[in-house]
Structures are given as C-alpha cells and as structure tokens.
Design a protein around this motif. Structure first.
Motif, PDB file in Angstrom:
ATOM      1  N   LEU A 432       1.113 -14.664   8.681  1.00 50.55           N
ATOM      2  CA  LEU A 432       0.149 -14.695   7.835  1.00 50.55           C
ATOM      3  C   LEU A 432       0.942 -14.850   6.517  1.00 50.55           C
ATOM      4  O   LEU A 432       1.852 -14.549   6.440  1.00 50.55           O
ATOM      5  CB  LEU A 432      -0.676 -13.373   7.542  1.00 50.55           C
ATOM      6  N   SER A 433       0.322 -15.539   5.548  1.00 52.57           N
ATOM      7  CA  SER A 433       0.911 -15.937   4.109  1.00 52.57           C
ATOM      8  C   SER A 433      -0.122 -15.924   2.893  1.00 52.57           C
ATOM      9  O   SER A 433      -1.165 -15.595   3.224  1.00 52.57           O
ATOM     10  CB  SER A 433       1.669 -17.391   4.069  1.00 52.57           C
ATOM     11  N   ASN A 434       0.516 -15.953   1.832  1.00 54.51           N
ATOM     12  CA  ASN A 434      -0.158 -15.881   0.487  1.00 54.51           C
ATOM     13  C   ASN A 434      -1.163 -14.674   0.719  1.00 54.51           C
ATOM     14  O   ASN A 434      -2.288 -14.594   0.452  1.00 54.51           O
ATOM     15  CB  ASN A 434      -1.074 -17.014   0.428  1.00 54.51           C
ATOM     16  N   ILE A 435      -0.545 -13.505   0.992  1.00 53.96           N
ATOM     17  CA  ILE A 435      -1.284 -12.074   0.870  1.00 53.96           C
ATOM     18  C   ILE A 435      -1.393 -11.608  -0.473  1.00 53.96           C
ATOM     19  O   ILE A 435      -0.382 -11.357  -1.117  1.00 53.96           O
ATOM     20  CB  ILE A 435      -0.635 -11.220   2.042  1.00 53.96           C
ATOM     21  N   LYS A 436      -2.631 -11.266  -0.725  1.00 51.33           N
ATOM     22  CA  LYS A 436      -3.042 -10.529  -1.846  1.00 51.33           C
ATOM     23  C   LYS A 436      -3.923  -9.341  -1.650  1.00 51.33           C
ATOM     24  O   LYS A 436      -4.645  -9.375  -0.913  1.00 51.33           O
ATOM     25  CB  LYS A 436      -3.911 -11.440  -2.882  1.00 51.33           C
ATOM     26  N   VAL A 437      -3.243  -8.161  -2.013  1.00 53.30           N
ATOM     27  CA  VAL A 437      -3.670  -6.863  -1.759  1.00 53.30           C
ATOM     28  C   VAL A 437      -4.183  -6.057  -3.176  1.00 53.30           C
ATOM     29  O   VAL A 437      -3.470  -6.000  -3.923  1.00 53.30           O
ATOM     30  CB  VAL A 437      -2.734  -6.070  -0.959  1.00 53.30           C
ATOM     31  N   THR A 438      -5.368  -5.882  -3.166  1.00 57.50           N
ATOM     32  CA  THR A 438      -6.053  -5.197  -4.313  1.00 57.50           C
ATOM     33  C   THR A 438      -6.494  -3.652  -3.849  1.00 57.50           C
ATOM     34  O   THR A 438      -7.362  -3.509  -2.941  1.00 57.50           O
ATOM     35  CB  THR A 438      -7.283  -6.026  -4.802  1.00 57.50           C
ATOM     36  N   MET A 489      -7.991  -7.101   1.066  1.00 52.09           N
ATOM     37  CA  MET A 489      -6.657  -8.114   1.464  1.00 52.09           C
ATOM     38  C   MET A 489      -7.372  -9.392   1.787  1.00 52.09           C
ATOM     39  O   MET A 489      -8.089  -9.679   2.441  1.00 52.09           O
ATOM     40  CB  MET A 489      -6.223  -7.526   2.758  1.00 52.09           C
ATOM     41  N   ALA A 490      -6.499 -10.341   1.097  1.00 58.23           N
ATOM     42  CA  ALA A 490      -7.052 -11.846   1.243  1.00 58.23           C
ATOM     43  C   ALA A 490      -5.671 -12.369   1.809  1.00 58.23           C
ATOM     44  O   ALA A 490      -4.487 -12.243   1.074  1.00 58.23           O
ATOM     45  CB  ALA A 490      -7.471 -12.352   0.135  1.00 58.23           C
ATOM     46  N   TYR A 491      -5.736 -13.284   2.709  1.00 59.63           N
ATOM     47  CA  TYR A 491      -4.621 -14.126   3.357  1.00 59.63           C
ATOM     48  C   TYR A 491      -4.997 -15.352   3.956  1.00 59.63           C
ATOM     49  O   TYR A 491      -6.261 -15.593   4.257  1.00 59.63           O
ATOM     50  CB  TYR A 491      -3.738 -12.874   4.185  1.00 59.63           C
ATOM     51  N   THR A 500     -10.149 -12.626   4.932  1.00 59.09           N
ATOM     52  CA  THR A 500     -10.263 -11.412   4.332  1.00 59.09           C
ATOM     53  C   THR A 500     -10.388 -10.203   5.161  1.00 59.09           C
ATOM     54  O   THR A 500     -11.100 -10.056   6.255  1.00 59.09           O
ATOM     55  CB  THR A 500     -11.522 -11.449   3.029  1.00 59.09           C
ATOM     56  N   SER A 501     -10.150  -8.868   4.618  1.00 56.63           N
ATOM     57  CA  SER A 501     -10.199  -7.499   5.298  1.00 56.63           C
ATOM     58  C   SER A 501     -10.246  -6.611   4.180  1.00 56.63           C
ATOM     59  O   SER A 501      -9.751  -6.734   3.288  1.00 56.63           O
ATOM     60  CB  SER A 501      -9.288  -7.398   6.297  1.00 56.63           C
ATOM     61  N   LYS A 502     -10.945  -5.325   4.784  1.00 56.76           N
ATOM     62  CA  LYS A 502     -10.907  -4.324   3.933  1.00 56.76           C
ATOM     63  C   LYS A 502     -10.825  -2.871   4.589  1.00 56.76           C
ATOM     64  O   LYS A 502     -11.414  -2.863   5.797  1.00 56.76           O
ATOM     65  CB  LYS A 502     -12.289  -4.238   2.931  1.00 56.76           C
TER      66      LYS A 502
END
Length: 675
Positions: A432-438, A489-491, A500-502
C-alpha cells in the motif's frame, strides 16, 4: 500594713491570677475520701457537685494532711496530680514550708478549672509532697473525680442549669442493613441541677432511612436530676440504599423547673451496609468477532455481561447496534429480568454483509442499561469492529488499526496525551502507498496539538505493521465517559487503485479533581500550654465528586480531642470547613500541617497537605506576690482594689471588642462565599 489586710490582699491577687479575673461560685461539700499511708493520713474533701461539667471553674479540693508518726516531717511543696490533665488547670496548694509533729494536721486547698474541651470521663486524684525537691510522699490517693460533657446552656437569671448527655447504641452493632431488623437506642442523662419536665425526644432521619410502624418521637416524661431515660426506634433501610454513613439527629425538648424551655440536639453518624447498585458496576467483556470477513459470509459477534455489584442487577437491557451495510440474522436486543450479583450472562448475534456493502471496517456498538439504580444516567458502552472484503470473493488490500495506546487506562480532561496508533496491511500480495490517516472525534473532545489531525505514510509492504504518534489535547469540559475516536484511512494499492477504510477506537476520559484550601490563619495570640483553635475553609472546585474525603491535623502540639474529620463524598461546587483545637507545647515556632485525603473518580487515593507555623509566646513569668503588693500599695495609696476593678473592666472591654471584630470578619467571609 496590718497582717489581716495583707493576707486579704494576697488571697484576692492569687484568685485573680489563677482564674483569669472570674468570680468564685458558692459550693457545698459532697464527699470525703479518707486513707492512711504509713506515718501519714490524707483526707480529701471536694467542694461543689459530685461531678464537674466541661466549663466549670473554681472547683475546690480540700486535702487534710495529718502526721500519725512520732517523728515530725517537713514539706515545702504540695502538688495535686490528675489523670488526663489536658484542658484542666490546677492551682493552689502549700505556699511555704510546713512541719508536722505527731498529731498535727494541715489543710491544703486546690482549685480546678475544667476546660470546655476537657475529655468527659472519670479520673483519679492524687497528692505528691516534696521537700527541697526530694519526694516525701508520692501518689497519695484522693479518690475519683468525674467530668461530664456539657450540652446545656446556663440561663441568665434562674440559677438552674440543664446539662444533658445524649448517647446511642445500634443493632446490629456493625451497622444497619437493608430491611426492618434495625434498632436505634437513644439514651438521655440529666446531669444538671434542674428537673426536665415534659421531656420529648424526636429523630430526624435522612433519605433512605425511615421508622417502621412507629412515630419518630417519644415522650420521656419528667426527668429528675441525675436520672436517665431511654427510647428505642425501629429503623427501616430502603432496598436501594447505598453503603455509607447516614446522619441521624436526636433532639430533646422540655421545660426546666422554672418553666424555661430546654432544647438540645446531637447528630449521630450511623453506618449502613446498603445494597444500592449501579449499572456502572457491570461490564461488557470477552468480546469475540473476526477481524475481517469476505463477501456475504456469516460471522458471529459474542460477548458476556458481568454484574460486579453486591446485589442483583434488575431490568437489564442489552442492545447491539448494527451499522448500515451489515445485516443481522438474529435478534439485536436482549431483555433480562435480572443478572445475579457476581454472575455473567453470554450473548451472541449472527451477522453478514449486505449486497451493496462497502469494503471497509464496520464499528458495532454494544450498550447495556438497567433501571435498578435511580441515579444511573448513562449506559455502559463497548465497540467491536469487523472489516468486510470485496463481494466478489477476491481479497481487497485492507489497512486497519490493529493496536493503539494513550499512556494509561484513561486520559485527563484538559490534559495533553500521546496517541500511539498501530496500522497493519492485511494483504498477502500487495503493498500500500500514499497512505493518509485522519483522526477525529465527532463532539470535539480531542484536539491535535502543534499539528494537524492527519499524518502521511509513503509505503507499507504486504503484511507489514507501522506505528505513528499524535499529540492530542482533551477538552477541559469533556464529559467523564468513554469517548469514541474515528480513524479514517485513504490509500492506494500497487496499481494505483484508491481505497478507504475507517476504524473506531475508544478512550476513557476522566475529569480532574480539584480541592482548594484557604490559607491557615494564626490566632491573634498564642501562649505555651494554653488552648487555642484554628478554622480553615475548603472547596471542591473540580467537576467530579471527591470520595471518602477525610481531614486531620498533626504537628508539635497537643490536642484535647481527635483532630480527624470525615467529610464523606463531597459534590462538585460544595464547600466545608475544618476546625480543630490545639495546645502549644513550648514557646517559639509551632509547626504543623492539615492533611486532606480522598479518592478520585478512578479510585486512586490523593493527598493534599497545608503546612502552617505559628509563633507561640512563653508563659507569663512568676513574681514575688508580697513585693508586688507592697509596691502596688505604696504606689496607689491604698487604692489597690479600685485599680484591680479597673483592670477587670478594661480586660472585659478588650475581650468584647476582639470577639466582635472576629465575628464580623467571619460573617463577611461567609457572605462572600455565598455570593
């Protein structure tokens, strides 16, 4: 100056110095103690009542010493010994050398001032004779002397004093229990010198306690002096009463011999072993659910409800909140009439994904409520989470939170903390790449500090784990409860496909306890060996209850009574005061501290100490009585009595002025607190 006049002046000055310029009351003899010790016989005669009351002054003790031997003996010091001497001043005795031949006698006169806070019990009197510092006779018994607690207030003009002692016993001895088999026995003793007519005893009970099939008052009739009466009250403890000390006030009313009203009351703190229970003492445990499922395959959510109360948890409702995207094959709500104390019950639901379900993590809320405890206002809540893969059966790369921590078992409202998140790539074939976690909380309880609420990870390989930290601040006014935190999470996978996942995590929030204590103010003047007192105000300025609050004082001083004060549970915004009496041991700086201990909402014991130091003056130096009288006689031209009278009036005026200033300051302070 003739000898009779000089003797009269000496007696007058000795009385003034020993009793603080107070007049000596009339007294009548009540009893004689006569005992022989070898070559000496002592006979003691107490003057006044057979027993003193706290606050009595000038209680006279006359001791006759007789030489029964053929040889003379001499003493120059006679001391009256007293058990439990705190708050009791002894003066008088011999003032010069006394020599007794066979058959000769001498009378020694002592005076007792009984302090307001002297302990109420029986104590032995004894006489010690010394000559030139060497013991002649030690511990010559003079009998027993008793002091009683003073609850009455002397009248202005009738001369009669109502002195009452109200005591109690309970059954069971260890404390009241839920139900009817509880008894409170009240005993009233009349130690005064007046009959109490039409005596009536009444009780004031707190919420949770009541009287079983009886009145809360009892008629005691006419109580003569030195008589006692008892009244028994059957007590009911409510089924939902909580375990604590309950305040019960006993009040006695009646008329004295002169038809003046008598009204005395005393409050007792009775331990109650209640069965009051709370849903907050139950927990949702042993949650079992797969970490991920594929397509519409069925899966089970299982959990237990454990009742940690000491009584049954009744009218229980268990609810499983199924999120959109998941479907339930079984029921999601369970109703129980009761879960027994200390027992657990197991529950399970069968779920599967809907046809249009998204590939993501689904949070499932489990809640527990009960109508047993009236004070419960919030449910017990726990979350479970499951990740649903693609409907086609092909495994979609999934990023999920597999662990998290926040530095302890809870976070403090208003404080910062570090949230550690553990992320896991579940795919066995794709990175997985370009992972953004909010990270966000829906009600704004948690706010990021010196950063945004998101972070970036460049790449995470297959089956790899990564950790990231965020510094968050908890809102000061946050409600004390378990608060959910959303992790979105977006990746992208290796082909650049977006996903996306939450996940939802839970963090308990605790409110900070805040006990504020005023400064400890020293009394205006302190002398070694003289009793004084201190009062200090304290406040619960926090947002939570202070449990089992207890106050005590310690230091290099003596105390006439216990310094311990048990406040109990102190609600937010409440205030109270702590008072204690002390007797400085020596002159100079007297150090001490007031100690506050309590339990916070998490059950941890907290302690606050408020140190103080007071300057204590030495006792007034001794002086030669005869020289002082001669100087005063010569300097005043024979007007000594008038001068002494003037001194008495001046001291009384100064005392009234100081009392009024202190009372006015206290009233103003209480008004400021009320505002």
């Amino acid at each position: 100056m003739n000898s009779k006049r000089r003797k009269a002046l000496l007696v007058l000055l000795a009385v003034i110095m020993a009793f603080g310029f107070q007049t000596m009351p009339l007294a009548t003899p009540f009893g004689i103690h006569n005992e022989a010790y070898g070559n000496i016989r002592v006979k003691s005669q107490l003057t006044g009542k057979i027993s003193a009351v706290q606050g009595d002054e000038n209680v006279v003790v006359t001791v006759e010493v007789e030489n029964k031997d053929s040889e003379e003996f001499t003493f120059d010091s006679a001391t009256l010994g007293l058990e439990y001497p705190n708050n009791i001043t002894v003066s008088g005795g011999s003032t010069g050398t006394v020599t007794l031949t066979k058959g000769q006698k001498v009378n020694l006169i002592f005076y007792l001032d009984i302090g307001r806070f002297a302990s109420a019990n029986s104590r032995a009197l004894n006489l010690v004779l010394r000559n030139d510092g060497i013991s002649v006779h030690e511990n010559l018994s003079l009998g027993m002397f008793r002091i009683y607690q003073k609850l009455g207030t002397p009248p202005n003009d009738s001369g009669s004093v109502a002195v009452l002692d109200i005591s109690h016993t309970i059954s069971p001895e260890g404390g009241f229990a839920s139900g009817q088999d509880n008894t409170l026995m009240i005993s009233v003793q009349n130690y005064g010198n007046t009959v109490i007519k039409n005596a009536e005893l009444s009780l004031t009970l707190p919420e949770g306690l009541s009287i079983y099939n009886a009145s809360n008052s009892a008629s005691l009739g006419s109580m003569s002096t030195d008589s006692s009466r008892e009244a028994s009250f059957p007590i009911i403890v409510d089924d939902d009463a909580v375990t604590k000390n309950y305040a019960i006030t006993a009040k006695l009313t009646g008329l004295k011999y002169s038809n003046e009203s008598v009204s005395e009351e005393k409050t007792f703190y009775i331990p109650v072993n209640g069965t009051g229970i709370s849903v907050k003492n139950a927990e949702i445990t042993n949650i079992s659910i797969p970490s991920q499922v594929t397509g519409q395959e069925e899966f089970s959510l299982n959990f237990d409800i454990h009742n940690q109360n000491s009584a049954d948890l009744k009218n229980v409702k268990v609810n499983v909140d199924i999120p959109e995207g998941l479907l339930n094959k079984t029921r999601s709500e369970f109703i129980e009439s009761a879960i027994p104390a200390g027992n657990s019950k197991s529950y399970g639901v069968t779920l599967f994904a809907a046809d249009d379900a998204e590939e993501k993590a689904y949070p499932i809320k489990i809640s527990l409520s009960s109508s047993t405890a009236k004070e419960d206002t919030a449910d017990v809540i726990q979350y479970a989470s499951v990740y649903v893969n693609g409907i086609s059966g092909a495994k979609t790369p999934q990023l999920m939170v597999d662990s998290y921590s926040y530095g302890g078992s809870f976070v403090q409202a208003g404080d910062e903390f570090v949230l550690n998140l553990g992320l896991y790539n579940t795919s066995e074939t794709r990175s997985l790449s370009n992972i953004k976690v909010t990270v966000s909380s829906e009600d704004g309880t948690f706010i990021p500090v010196d950063s945004s609420n998101a972070f970036y990870i460049d790449k995470l390989g297959k089956k790899e784990h990564a950790e990231q930290s965020l510094r968050l601040s908890t809102k000061p006014g946050a409600e004390q409860k378990t608060t959910s935190l959303n992790v979105e999470m977006a990746y992208e996978d290796g082909s650049g496909n977006p996903f996306t996942s939450k996940d939802v995590i839970s963090i308990p929030v605790m409110q900070e306890t805040r006990l504020e204590v005023d400064d400890v103010i020293a009394p205006p003047e302190l002398y070694a060996g003289m009793q004084s007192g201190v009062s200090v105000q304290f406040y619960n300025m926090g947002k939570t209850v202070l449990n089992n609050l207890r106050v005590t004082a310690e230091g290099d001083f003596d105390t006439p009574e216990s310094t311990s004060y048990f406040v109990g549970n102190m609600e937010s915004g409440k205030s109270d005061s702590y008072d204690f009496s002390f007797i400085p041991r020596n002159g100079g700086t007297m150090e001490g501290k007031i100690i506050f201990t309590y339990e916070d909402a998490s059950g941890e014991e907290q302690m606050i100490e408020r140190p103080f130091d007071f300057e204590v003056m030495e006792e007034m130096p001794a002086f030669d009585d005869e020289m002082l009288l001669e100087d005063m006689e010569e300097g005043t031209g024979g007007k000594l009595p008038w001068i002494i009278g003037g001194i008495v009036v001046c001291l009384a005026a100064i005392g009234i002025f100081i009392w009024r200033k202190i009372r006015k300051k206290k009233i103003n302070r209480e008004m400021e607190i009320d505002e």
